[in-house]
Design a protein around this motif. Structure first.
Motif, PDB file in Angstrom:
ATOM      1  N   LEU A  21      -3.108  -9.123   4.814  1.00 30.36           N
ATOM      2  CA  LEU A  21      -1.745  -8.695   4.007  1.00 30.36           C
ATOM      3  C   LEU A  21      -2.177  -8.337   2.656  1.00 30.36           C
ATOM      4  O   LEU A  21      -1.463  -7.505   2.299  1.00 30.36           O
ATOM      5  N   GLU A  22      -3.053  -8.851   2.045  1.00 31.46           N
ATOM      6  CA  GLU A  22      -3.585  -8.753   0.686  1.00 31.46           C
ATOM      7  C   GLU A  22      -3.666  -7.132   0.522  1.00 31.46           C
ATOM      8  O   GLU A  22      -3.032  -6.547  -0.248  1.00 31.46           O
ATOM      9  N   ARG A  23      -4.583  -6.763   1.144  1.00 34.18           N
ATOM     10  CA  ARG A  23      -5.202  -5.175   1.037  1.00 34.18           C
ATOM     11  C   ARG A  23      -4.383  -4.438   1.839  1.00 34.18           C
ATOM     12  O   ARG A  23      -4.089  -3.324   1.070  1.00 34.18           O
ATOM     13  N   LEU A  24      -3.615  -4.532   2.896  1.00 36.70           N
ATOM     14  CA  LEU A  24      -2.745  -3.717   3.690  1.00 36.70           C
ATOM     15  C   LEU A  24      -1.523  -3.599   2.812  1.00 36.70           C
ATOM     16  O   LEU A  24      -0.915  -2.443   2.366  1.00 36.70           O
ATOM     17  N   GLY A  25      -1.051  -4.696   2.232  1.00 40.32           N
ATOM     18  CA  GLY A  25       0.193  -4.633   1.357  1.00 40.32           C
ATOM     19  C   GLY A  25       0.023  -3.806   0.112  1.00 40.32           C
ATOM     20  O   GLY A  25       0.793  -3.054  -0.347  1.00 40.32           O
ATOM     21  N   SER A  26      -1.308  -4.319  -0.610  1.00 43.96           N
ATOM     22  CA  SER A  26      -1.647  -3.236  -1.687  1.00 43.96           C
ATOM     23  C   SER A  26      -1.561  -1.689  -1.300  1.00 43.96           C
ATOM     24  O   SER A  26      -0.975  -1.043  -2.163  1.00 43.96           O
ATOM     25  N   ASP A  74      -9.641  -0.465   5.725  1.00 47.03           N
ATOM     26  CA  ASP A  74     -10.517   0.795   5.538  1.00 47.03           C
ATOM     27  C   ASP A  74     -10.049   1.818   6.543  1.00 47.03           C
ATOM     28  O   ASP A  74     -10.468   3.016   6.117  1.00 47.03           O
ATOM     29  N   ALA A  75      -9.702   1.230   7.799  1.00 43.59           N
ATOM     30  CA  ALA A  75      -9.322   2.402   8.607  1.00 43.59           C
ATOM     31  C   ALA A  75      -7.855   2.954   8.373  1.00 43.59           C
ATOM     32  O   ALA A  75      -7.465   4.109   8.731  1.00 43.59           O
ATOM     33  N   VAL A  76      -7.046   2.007   7.571  1.00 45.02           N
ATOM     34  CA  VAL A  76      -5.613   2.565   7.646  1.00 45.02           C
ATOM     35  C   VAL A  76      -5.829   3.444   6.207  1.00 45.02           C
ATOM     36  O   VAL A  76      -5.001   4.296   6.328  1.00 45.02           O
ATOM     37  N   ALA A  77      -6.474   3.102   5.257  1.00 48.49           N
ATOM     38  CA  ALA A  77      -6.150   3.653   4.017  1.00 48.49           C
ATOM     39  C   ALA A  77      -6.347   5.353   4.109  1.00 48.49           C
ATOM     40  O   ALA A  77      -5.440   6.191   3.777  1.00 48.49           O
ATOM     41  N   PRO A  78      -7.368   5.894   5.062  1.00 44.36           N
ATOM     42  CA  PRO A  78      -7.332   7.363   4.924  1.00 44.36           C
ATOM     43  C   PRO A  78      -6.213   8.079   5.786  1.00 44.36           C
ATOM     44  O   PRO A  78      -6.114   9.347   5.820  1.00 44.36           O
ATOM     45  N   LEU A  79      -5.443   7.297   6.454  1.00 43.66           N
ATOM     46  CA  LEU A  79      -4.330   7.850   7.403  1.00 43.66           C
ATOM     47  C   LEU A  79      -3.051   7.812   6.744  1.00 43.66           C
ATOM     48  O   LEU A  79      -2.055   8.161   6.863  1.00 43.66           O
TER      49      LEU A  79
END
Ligand SMILES: Cc1ncc(COP(=O)(O)O)c(C=O)c1O
Length: 418
Positions: free
Chosen positions: A137-142, A112-117
């Motif tokens: 990895l599931e969400r970061l990979g996606s 959630d912190a990565v997405a907006p960046l």
């Protein structure tokens, strides 16, 4: 009381025999064992290519440099809760570090912190599996797939782990392992990159081919320092000399004691890769690493059992935060990280009872003055960095000691959480 140390090096004593025999026989640079190590890594992980590097950080630098050059983009999104030299590897590769906050329980990047960046200027997302705990990895990979951004795995602390049956390091475009002295494969220092990307592998090989041979004096110095540590934590010396010394430092000078033993005490910004880092892993080091592969799976099973003792014994304590295993993960548990608000008091309490545990020395890089130009507010990383205490999980740590750690922690919290 026979205290057990916080950490014991892997590969001991075989790596010392190997080093002494190779130094004495002038064979440090002889043999094709680096290629053998690379083949073994490909076999073990299923990656098409494995490239040995002198340290994991150099592997991170090389991978990022190649991805930055390929994309013409500069931003690298990463966790601030990592060793500071990882940030330097981003900068020295020509990148701009963009810190994203972490999840409180597994202390790795929070999707959630990565997405907006993630914007058009991002060359790569560098994820970390800190403490051998697999990140999300599931969400970061996606997230990365959706935006066409390469995901790079810093698996320095997670060699041998898996996600959904895939070896860590092979989930993103590239993965980096460390074979440093504090890792589960120890060849004094060393590392490797694995990738399925032929272009990336070629670029890395081209760079490493030009590196000088490992400096024998630097290697000998490191062998000796590892030998010194191993003797200091041996059954003969630790209870008699080293533990009393640790005890004295922890009780009398907790801050200085922790700093003295930390490799992270004086972070500095480096904008280029030091010349001394441009070295090839020696065949002797490759032999040391290879010799430890057969024991990997059994050692991981033992660490897992110790983690289970901690997990079940410390469950449901409101003032303690435990790591959470994400679904589909096979975690390495290089140590078992617990979070407690007054970790120094807990460490002192345990030391008084002959229990040696260590404060995690990694800090929140997003707060460091040396990285002021990249500063971002990462409140979770700040909090976690001030709270983690590491419980031992090395394979010959007795389960009875892990249970005694649990008892001690529970006793401490009974008094301190009222
Ligand atoms: C998370 C993480 N990344 C990278 C590294 C760098 O590994 P090396 O010392 O092999 O360069 C380390 C080393 O401790 C680490 O803990």
């Amino acid at each position: 009381m026979t205290a057990w140390p916080r950490f014991k090096m892997y590969g001991v004593p075989t790596i010392f025999r190997q080093a002494v025999s190779d130094f004495a026989g002038g064979r440090v640079q002889s043999g094709d064992d680096v290629a053998a190590l690379e083949r073994a890594l490909s076999d073990l992980t299923g990656a098409a290519h494995a490239i040995a590097v002198p340290q994991a950080r150099v592997g991170i630098h090389l991978v990022l440099k190649s991805l930055i050059e390929r994309s013409g983009k500069q931003k690298v999104v990463l966790s601030p809760y990592t060793i500071y030299d990882v940030v330097n590897m981003v900068v020295s590769a020509g990148g701009i570090p963009v810190f994203a906050d972490i999840e409180p329980n597994n202390a790795n990047l929070d999707p959630d912190a990565v997405a907006p960046l993630l914007d058009d200027g991002v060359a790569a997302v560098l994820v970390t599996h800190l403490h051998g705990l697999v990140c999300d990895l599931e969400r970061l990979g996606s997230l990365c797939r959706k935006r066409g951004i390469p995901l790079v795995e810093d698996a320095a602390q997670a060699f041998g782990g898996h996600w959904e049956g895939r070896a860590l390091g092979t989930v993103g475009i590239a993965g980096v392992f460390s074979f440093g002295r504090a890792k589960n494969v120890n060849c004094f220092f060393g590392g490797a990159v694995v990738t399925d990307d032929g272009e990336l592998a070629r670029a890395l090989r081209d760079e490493v081919r030009d590196y000088a041979a490992m400096d024998p004096a630097k290697l000998a110095k490191r062998v000796l320092s590892c030998l010194g540590y191993s003797v200091a934590v041996s059954r003969a010396l630790f209870p008699l000399i080293t533990h009393p010394l640790y005890r004295w430092l922890t009780l009398r000078h907790p801050k200085r004691g922790a700093e003295l033993l930390s490799t992270e005490r004086s972070p500095v910004l480096r904008s280029s890769l030091p010349e001394a880092s441009r070295r090839k892993l020696s065949p002797m080091q490759a032999r040391c690493a290879l010799g430890q592969f057969p024991a990997l799976a059994e050692q991981q099973r033992k660490r897992g059992k110790l983690a289970e003792i901690y997990r079940s014994g410390l469950a449901n304590l409101p003032s303690l935060r435990l790591p959470i295993e994400l679904p589909g993960t096979d975690n390495v548990y290089l140590a078992y990280p617990i979070q407690v608000s007054d970790r120094v008091a807990l460490q002192q309490f345990m030391v008084r009872q002959g229990r040696d545990v260590v404060i995690q020395h990694i800090g929140n890089c997003a707060d460091y003055d040396c990285f002021a130009e990249y500063r971002r507010s990462c409140p979770v990383a700040r909090d976690v960095a001030a709270s983690v205490l590491l419980l031992p999980t090395y394979p010959d740590y007795p389960p009875s000691e892990a249970r005694a750690n649990v008892e001690a922690i529970r006793a401490f919290l009974e008094v301190h959480s009222q």
